[in-house]
Design a protein around this motif. Sequence first.
Motif, PDB file in Angstrom:
ATOM      1  N   LEU A 220       0.940 -17.691 -45.108  1.00  0.00           N
ATOM      2  CA  LEU A 220       1.831 -16.730 -44.458  1.00  0.00           C
ATOM      3  C   LEU A 220       1.240 -16.206 -43.154  1.00  0.00           C
ATOM      4  O   LEU A 220       1.963 -15.990 -42.168  1.00  0.00           O
ATOM      5  CB  LEU A 220       2.124 -15.566 -45.409  1.00  0.00           C
ATOM      6  CG  LEU A 220       3.595 -15.365 -45.778  1.00  0.00           C
ATOM      7  CD1 LEU A 220       4.106 -16.572 -46.544  1.00  0.00           C
ATOM      8  CD2 LEU A 220       3.768 -14.106 -46.614  1.00  0.00           C
ATOM      9  N   LYS A 221      -0.065 -15.998 -43.133  1.00  0.00           N
ATOM     10  CA  LYS A 221      -0.724 -15.466 -41.939  1.00  0.00           C
ATOM     11  C   LYS A 221      -0.747 -16.477 -40.794  1.00  0.00           C
ATOM     12  O   LYS A 221      -0.990 -16.103 -39.653  1.00  0.00           O
ATOM     13  CB  LYS A 221      -2.155 -15.040 -42.291  1.00  0.00           C
ATOM     14  CG  LYS A 221      -2.224 -13.857 -43.239  1.00  0.00           C
ATOM     15  CD  LYS A 221      -3.660 -13.560 -43.641  1.00  0.00           C
ATOM     16  CE  LYS A 221      -3.709 -12.403 -44.633  1.00  0.00           C
ATOM     17  NZ  LYS A 221      -5.099 -12.140 -45.124  1.00  0.00           N
ATOM     18  N   MET A 222      -0.489 -17.750 -41.125  1.00  0.00           N
ATOM     19  CA  MET A 222      -0.553 -18.813 -40.126  1.00  0.00           C
ATOM     20  C   MET A 222       0.825 -19.242 -39.640  1.00  0.00           C
ATOM     21  O   MET A 222       0.952 -20.167 -38.844  1.00  0.00           O
ATOM     22  CB  MET A 222      -1.309 -20.012 -40.715  1.00  0.00           C
ATOM     23  CG  MET A 222      -2.700 -19.642 -41.205  1.00  0.00           C
ATOM     24  SD  MET A 222      -3.484 -20.936 -42.206  1.00  0.00           S
ATOM     25  CE  MET A 222      -4.056 -22.027 -40.911  1.00  0.00           C
ATOM     26  N   ILE A 223       1.873 -18.553 -40.140  1.00  0.00           N
ATOM     27  CA  ILE A 223       3.258 -18.827 -39.752  1.00  0.00           C
ATOM     28  C   ILE A 223       3.788 -17.626 -38.979  1.00  0.00           C
ATOM     29  O   ILE A 223       3.573 -16.482 -39.390  1.00  0.00           O
ATOM     30  CB  ILE A 223       4.142 -19.058 -41.004  1.00  0.00           C
ATOM     31  CG1 ILE A 223       3.589 -20.179 -41.878  1.00  0.00           C
ATOM     32  CG2 ILE A 223       5.586 -19.322 -40.602  1.00  0.00           C
ATOM     33  CD1 ILE A 223       3.643 -21.550 -41.264  1.00  0.00           C
ATOM     34  N   PRO A 224       4.475 -17.825 -37.851  1.00  0.00           N
ATOM     35  CA  PRO A 224       5.011 -16.679 -37.099  1.00  0.00           C
ATOM     36  C   PRO A 224       5.835 -15.751 -37.989  1.00  0.00           C
ATOM     37  O   PRO A 224       6.609 -16.195 -38.831  1.00  0.00           O
ATOM     38  CB  PRO A 224       5.882 -17.349 -36.029  1.00  0.00           C
ATOM     39  CG  PRO A 224       5.276 -18.709 -35.842  1.00  0.00           C
ATOM     40  CD  PRO A 224       4.781 -19.112 -37.201  1.00  0.00           C
ATOM     41  N   GLU A 225       5.666 -14.453 -37.783  1.00  0.00           N
ATOM     42  CA  GLU A 225       6.311 -13.462 -38.640  1.00  0.00           C
ATOM     43  C   GLU A 225       7.830 -13.451 -38.506  1.00  0.00           C
ATOM     44  O   GLU A 225       8.520 -12.975 -39.410  1.00  0.00           O
ATOM     45  CB  GLU A 225       5.755 -12.072 -38.341  1.00  0.00           C
ATOM     46  CG  GLU A 225       4.301 -11.896 -38.772  1.00  0.00           C
ATOM     47  CD  GLU A 225       3.821 -10.477 -38.597  1.00  0.00           C
ATOM     48  OE1 GLU A 225       4.651  -9.609 -38.209  1.00  0.00           O
ATOM     49  OE2 GLU A 225       2.630 -10.222 -38.850  1.00  0.00           O
ATOM     50  N   ASP A 226       8.348 -13.957 -37.404  1.00  0.00           N
ATOM     51  CA  ASP A 226       9.798 -13.931 -37.209  1.00  0.00           C
ATOM     52  C   ASP A 226      10.499 -15.140 -37.824  1.00  0.00           C
ATOM     53  O   ASP A 226      11.720 -15.272 -37.703  1.00  0.00           O
ATOM     54  CB  ASP A 226      10.137 -13.831 -35.728  1.00  0.00           C
ATOM     55  CG  ASP A 226       9.623 -15.032 -34.923  1.00  0.00           C
ATOM     56  OD1 ASP A 226       8.748 -15.760 -35.436  1.00  0.00           O
ATOM     57  OD2 ASP A 226      10.108 -15.234 -33.794  1.00  0.00           O
ATOM     58  N   VAL A 227       9.749 -16.014 -38.487  1.00  0.00           N
ATOM     59  CA  VAL A 227      10.334 -17.195 -39.119  1.00  0.00           C
ATOM     60  C   VAL A 227      10.664 -16.881 -40.579  1.00  0.00           C
ATOM     61  O   VAL A 227       9.801 -16.448 -41.341  1.00  0.00           O
ATOM     62  CB  VAL A 227       9.361 -18.398 -39.050  1.00  0.00           C
ATOM     63  CG1 VAL A 227       9.940 -19.594 -39.803  1.00  0.00           C
ATOM     64  CG2 VAL A 227       9.086 -18.768 -37.602  1.00  0.00           C
ATOM     65  N   GLY A 228      11.930 -17.093 -40.966  1.00  0.00           N
ATOM     66  CA  GLY A 228      12.329 -16.911 -42.356  1.00  0.00           C
ATOM     67  C   GLY A 228      11.693 -17.981 -43.231  1.00  0.00           C
ATOM     68  O   GLY A 228      11.379 -19.075 -42.776  1.00  0.00           O
TER      69      GLY A 228
END
Length: 308
Positions: free
Chosen positions: A135-143
């Motif tokens: 999760l920390k490696m995926i942009p926060e705005d991506v569902g």
Amino acid sequence: MEYNFGSYPTMITPYTADRKIDFETAKKYVRWYAENNCHGIFAVCQSSEIFFLDVDERAKLNKTVYDEVKKIEHETGKKMTVVSSGHVSEKIDDQAYELNKIAESGTDALIFITSRLDINNEGDDVWLRNAEKLLKMIPEDVGLGLYECPFGYKRLVTPRILEWCKDTGRFHFMKDTCCDIEEIERRLDILKGSEFKIMNANCQTLLASLRAGCSGYSGIMANFHPKLYAWLCDNYDKEPEKAEFVQSVIGTFGFTECGQPYPLTAKYNMNLCCIHTENYARNVSAEQMTRYHRDCVEQMKHATDWLE
């Protein structure tokens, strides 16, 4: 992001005669899904043969699907949601790279394959530790979403995992493959009141799951008679008697998921729908598609065309 729930076929990958991905035919598939009232598409999933495509092929296929969906929306106003997976590696760092490439190519939600987060089936502690890292490696705005993909082994999610996913507020989509209506009901109860929705992949339990609160269907049989799945998702509560009959038909034909050389059967069906597709897949040999299997697909199409 507002998601358009309902019927989501699992995208299949066409190839040219020289065994490369046929992106032009893939666009025709997307338009066929749209013409048959599908609400979305699950791109780069197991049906797409993702474990047999390199990362650049996965990203380009996903971009082809996403861009064509947006083109259809611009031309006709019809909106379809695209959710995409595509992480097949064992190491979390490698999975993050794969998922970010998919995200960059265009998607409405990135879908985590549950077994990838616990490769050796060691338990929830391992799964959650890897999920937190990813999760920390995926942009926060991506569902985000989950997919209980059966490849390798089927890693079913536990109540603890569902609670954690719900609490993050980042998960919106789950392709449920438990094939157990009582378990689906328990999962729905956990997710009640959240934005995290369940899509059932099992056609035999579909109507019961819609009545229980599932948000739609995402499975391979929408590659054969998508209109019936779209109709059931839209009308199961408005026309209950007709819905029972449609359920009995799709539930019966759904047993062709087993013992048939899928996705070759789905590609043959595309030929029957006037979309030329080579008899080739990377996960199944062409020789497995026999006259018997072609006859089965033809009979199924004849019956479901009549019902549609």
